[in-house]
Design an enzyme around this catalytic site. Structure first.
Site, PDB file in Angstrom:
ATOM      1  N   ASP A  30       3.203  -0.842  10.228  1.00 36.67           N
ATOM      2  CA  ASP A  30       2.277   0.285  10.385  1.00 36.67           C
ATOM      3  C   ASP A  30       0.919  -0.100   9.808  1.00 36.67           C
ATOM      4  O   ASP A  30       0.799  -0.372   8.620  1.00 36.67           O
ATOM      5  CB  ASP A  30       2.844   1.501   9.622  1.00 36.67           C
ATOM      6  CG  ASP A  30       1.967   2.728   9.775  1.00 36.67           C
ATOM      7  OD1 ASP A  30       2.142   3.464  10.757  1.00 36.67           O
ATOM      8  OD2 ASP A  30       1.084   2.934   8.910  1.00 36.67           O
ATOM      9  N   TYR A  41      -7.581   0.780   7.643  1.00 37.17           N
ATOM     10  CA  TYR A  41      -7.081  -0.103   6.578  1.00 37.17           C
ATOM     11  C   TYR A  41      -7.832  -1.434   6.517  1.00 37.17           C
ATOM     12  O   TYR A  41      -7.695  -2.177   5.546  1.00 37.17           O
ATOM     13  CB  TYR A  41      -5.574  -0.383   6.727  1.00 37.17           C
ATOM     14  CG  TYR A  41      -4.683   0.853   6.751  1.00 37.17           C
ATOM     15  CD1 TYR A  41      -5.157   2.099   6.363  1.00 37.17           C
ATOM     16  CD2 TYR A  41      -3.355   0.751   7.161  1.00 37.17           C
ATOM     17  CE1 TYR A  41      -4.342   3.225   6.405  1.00 37.17           C
ATOM     18  CE2 TYR A  41      -2.535   1.876   7.196  1.00 37.17           C
ATOM     19  CZ  TYR A  41      -3.034   3.102   6.824  1.00 37.17           C
ATOM     20  OH  TYR A  41      -2.228   4.212   6.854  1.00 37.17           O
ATOM     21  N   LYS A  78      -3.868   3.107  14.271  1.00 38.63           N
ATOM     22  CA  LYS A  78      -4.347   4.501  14.302  1.00 38.63           C
ATOM     23  C   LYS A  78      -5.857   4.562  14.477  1.00 38.63           C
ATOM     24  O   LYS A  78      -6.579   3.717  13.937  1.00 38.63           O
ATOM     25  CB  LYS A  78      -3.996   5.221  12.987  1.00 38.63           C
ATOM     26  CG  LYS A  78      -2.582   5.002  12.512  1.00 38.63           C
ATOM     27  CD  LYS A  78      -2.258   5.792  11.256  1.00 38.63           C
ATOM     28  CE  LYS A  78      -0.969   5.302  10.640  1.00 38.63           C
ATOM     29  NZ  LYS A  78      -1.126   4.138   9.755  1.00 38.63           N
ATOM     30  N   HIS A 134      -5.361   9.438  13.536  1.00 40.85           N
ATOM     31  CA  HIS A 134      -5.023   9.317  12.116  1.00 40.85           C
ATOM     32  C   HIS A 134      -5.042  10.672  11.392  1.00 40.85           C
ATOM     33  O   HIS A 134      -4.133  10.987  10.628  1.00 40.85           O
ATOM     34  CB  HIS A 134      -6.007   8.351  11.444  1.00 40.85           C
ATOM     35  CG  HIS A 134      -5.466   7.663  10.240  1.00 40.85           C
ATOM     36  ND1 HIS A 134      -5.751   6.357   9.919  1.00 40.85           N
ATOM     37  CD2 HIS A 134      -4.656   8.095   9.252  1.00 40.85           C
ATOM     38  CE1 HIS A 134      -5.136   6.034   8.805  1.00 40.85           C
ATOM     39  NE2 HIS A 134      -4.456   7.068   8.378  1.00 40.85           N
TER      40      HIS A 134
HETATM   41  N1  LIG Z   1      -1.097   8.366   8.253  1.00 43.41           N
HETATM   42  C1  LIG Z   1      -1.589   8.494   7.043  1.00 43.41           C
HETATM   43  O1  LIG Z   1      -2.494   9.296   6.788  1.00 43.41           O
HETATM   44  C2  LIG Z   1      -1.048   7.620   5.952  1.00 43.41           C
HETATM   45  C3  LIG Z   1      -1.415   7.863   4.616  1.00 43.41           C
HETATM   46  C4  LIG Z   1      -0.870   7.054   3.628  1.00 43.41           C
HETATM   47  C5  LIG Z   1       0.016   6.046   3.962  1.00 43.41           C
HETATM   48  N2  LIG Z   1       0.342   5.809   5.281  1.00 43.41           N
HETATM   49  C6  LIG Z   1       1.265   4.717   5.664  1.00 43.41           C
HETATM   50  O2  LIG Z   1       2.449   4.832   4.888  1.00 43.41           O
HETATM   51  C7  LIG Z   1       2.661   3.601   4.189  1.00 43.41           C
HETATM   52  C8  LIG Z   1       3.381   3.820   2.876  1.00 43.41           C
HETATM   53  O3  LIG Z   1       2.659   4.716   2.041  1.00 43.41           O
HETATM   54  P1  LIG Z   1       1.868   4.254   0.731  1.00 43.41           P
HETATM   55  O4  LIG Z   1       1.527   2.821   0.824  1.00 43.41           O
HETATM   56  O5  LIG Z   1       0.756   5.233   0.543  1.00 43.41           O
HETATM   57  O6  LIG Z   1       2.866   4.553  -0.458  1.00 43.41           O
HETATM   58  P2  LIG Z   1       4.426   4.270  -0.760  1.00 43.41           P
HETATM   59  O7  LIG Z   1       4.997   3.321   0.212  1.00 43.41           O
HETATM   60  O8  LIG Z   1       5.057   5.590  -0.984  1.00 43.41           O
HETATM   61  O9  LIG Z   1       4.331   3.590  -2.190  1.00 43.41           O
HETATM   62  C9  LIG Z   1       3.730   2.345  -2.378  1.00 43.41           C
HETATM   63  C10 LIG Z   1       3.695   2.114  -3.897  1.00 43.41           C
HETATM   64  O10 LIG Z   1       5.032   1.982  -4.376  1.00 43.41           O
HETATM   65  C11 LIG Z   1       5.176   0.716  -5.026  1.00 43.41           C
HETATM   66  N3  LIG Z   1       6.497   0.169  -4.670  1.00 43.41           N
HETATM   67  C12 LIG Z   1       6.919  -0.207  -3.446  1.00 43.41           C
HETATM   68  N4  LIG Z   1       8.198  -0.628  -3.489  1.00 43.41           N
HETATM   69  C13 LIG Z   1       8.585  -0.542  -4.779  1.00 43.41           C
HETATM   70  C14 LIG Z   1       9.797  -0.857  -5.463  1.00 43.41           C
HETATM   71  N5  LIG Z   1      10.840  -1.327  -4.809  1.00 43.41           N
HETATM   72  N6  LIG Z   1       9.843  -0.641  -6.807  1.00 43.41           N
HETATM   73  C15 LIG Z   1       8.779  -0.141  -7.472  1.00 43.41           C
HETATM   74  N7  LIG Z   1       7.601   0.176  -6.885  1.00 43.41           N
HETATM   75  C16 LIG Z   1       7.506  -0.025  -5.542  1.00 43.41           C
HETATM   76  C17 LIG Z   1       4.054  -0.156  -4.495  1.00 43.41           C
HETATM   77  O11 LIG Z   1       3.676  -1.094  -5.478  1.00 43.41           O
HETATM   78  P3  LIG Z   1       3.160  -2.586  -5.137  1.00 43.41           P
HETATM   79  O12 LIG Z   1       2.293  -2.521  -3.903  1.00 43.41           O
HETATM   80  O13 LIG Z   1       2.428  -2.967  -6.372  1.00 43.41           O
HETATM   81  O14 LIG Z   1       4.390  -3.416  -4.906  1.00 43.41           O
HETATM   82  C18 LIG Z   1       2.941   0.864  -4.252  1.00 43.41           C
HETATM   83  O15 LIG Z   1       2.251   1.137  -5.463  1.00 43.41           O
HETATM   84  C19 LIG Z   1       1.235   3.051   4.022  1.00 43.41           C
HETATM   85  O16 LIG Z   1       1.224   1.708   3.621  1.00 43.41           O
HETATM   86  C20 LIG Z   1       0.696   3.327   5.394  1.00 43.41           C
HETATM   87  O17 LIG Z   1       1.178   2.383   6.324  1.00 43.41           O
HETATM   88  C21 LIG Z   1      -0.171   6.589   6.266  1.00 43.41           C
END
Ligand SMILES: NC(=O)c1ccc[n+]([C@@H]2O[C@H](COP(=O)([O-])OP(=O)(O)OC[C@H]3O[C@@H](n4cnc5c(N)ncnc54)[C@H](OP(=O)(O)O)[C@@H]3O)[C@@H](O)[C@H]2O)c1
Length: 278
Positions: free
Chosen positions: A47, A52, A77, A110
């Protein structure tokens, strides 16, 4: 298409792996490495987004993976600064160029930005892109029920997915129910609450019982609910740990206990008021 990851079938028959890899806040300098590692580990869904700034590197990792293109599900997106029908068409062309791909599997609006501009013309551009065959499916992100109702009343194609913030502190069952009723697959963004949910004592207790990590329990909860999920992680160890959530199976009482953690707590903006344009 990989057979190991559970799948959902979208409203046009396209199949999407339920577990993918998220790339928000993945710096371009790291993106080739982390996406390549994710694909080596077994992820078949990535994704990204125009916002980004890493489409080039994500595309490079997919192209250089050695995997057949049809085996990797790629989503991007439309950026918030592409507000008109024509903007949307032109920026999609740039995305394909940057990714170095002939098509994407899924293209999303988005954010609806309801206080900034009408999203209906942008959706009509996505319909045009879909008809051209260069996006195998189209959908939306951060759409509330009233936004979806407008699209369904005024346009021809029902979105294949709605990608919204969901995690144990924001379970979004009402919106998920609306999506399901209309054949729209829900995708959960920030599935780990950007890390905020990882220290929760209920999740820690369930994790201990299963000999799993908190992140694995949360990812498995999303998958067992039927949502599509793409946690982001920076190290190979975490990327692999998250993928191995698929080996876990949560009991009904675990699922219920996690869903009961709901606090209606967002980590990101509210879709009705989000007006940020880069
Ligand atoms: N459509 C939208 O508006 C929107 C908004 C936000 C996100 N997204 C999408 O959703 C994806 C995921 O959301 P997100 O990146 O915001 O947050 P997330 O996946 O909920 O959390 C990522 C965080 O969790 C940590 N983490 C990951 N795996 C872990 C584990 N096994 N143990 C401990 N900590 C862990 C990561 O740390 P490290 O990176 O330091 O490992 C990072 O700080 C995004 O990357 C993006 O593709 C979409």
């Amino acid at each position: 298409m990989d057979q190991q990851t559970p799948h959902r079938v979208l409203n046009n028959g396209v199949t999407i792996p339920q577990l993918g890899f998220g790339t928000y806040k993945v710096e371009p300098a790291d993106a080739v490495r982390v996406v390549s590692e994710a694909l080596e580990i077994g992820y078949r869904h990535v994704d990204t987004a125009q916002m980004y700034g890493n489409e080039r590197e994500v595309g490079q990792a997919v192209r250089e993976s050695g995997l057949p293109r049809e085996d990797v599900f790629v989503t991007t997106k439309l950026n918030n600064n592409q507000l008109t029908y024509d903007d949307a068409l032109a920026s999609f062309d740039r995305s394909l160029d940057d990714l170095g791909l002939d098509f994407v599997d899924l293209f999303l609006i988005h954010w609806p930005l309801p206080t900034v501009s009408d999203f209906v013309p942008r959706w009509k551009a996505l319909e045009e892109i879909y008809r051209s065959g260069r996006a195998r499916a189209i959908g939306v992100s951060n759409f509330q029920e009233n936004h979806l109702v407008r699209l369904m009343e005024e346009t021809q194609i029902v979105p294949a997915v709605n990608q919204v913030e969901i995690h144990p502190y924001l379970v979004q069952d009402e919106l998920r129910g609306f999506d399901a009723k209309h054949g729209i697959v829900t995708q959960a963004w920030s599935p780990l609450g950007r890390g905020a949910v990882l220290g929760d004592p209920t999740i820690a207790a369930i994790a201990r019982r299963h000999g799993a990590s908190p992140a694995q329990v949360i990812i498995r909860w999303h998958v067992q609910r039927g949502d599509v999920v793409f946690p982001k992680a920076s190290s190979r160890a975490r990327i692999e740990e998250n993928f191995r959530a698929l080996e876990l199976h949560l009991a009904d009482e675990d699922m219920t206990a996690i869903t009961a953690l709901d606090r209606g707590e967002r980590t990101g903006s509210h879709p009705d008021t989000m007006a940020w344009i880069p």
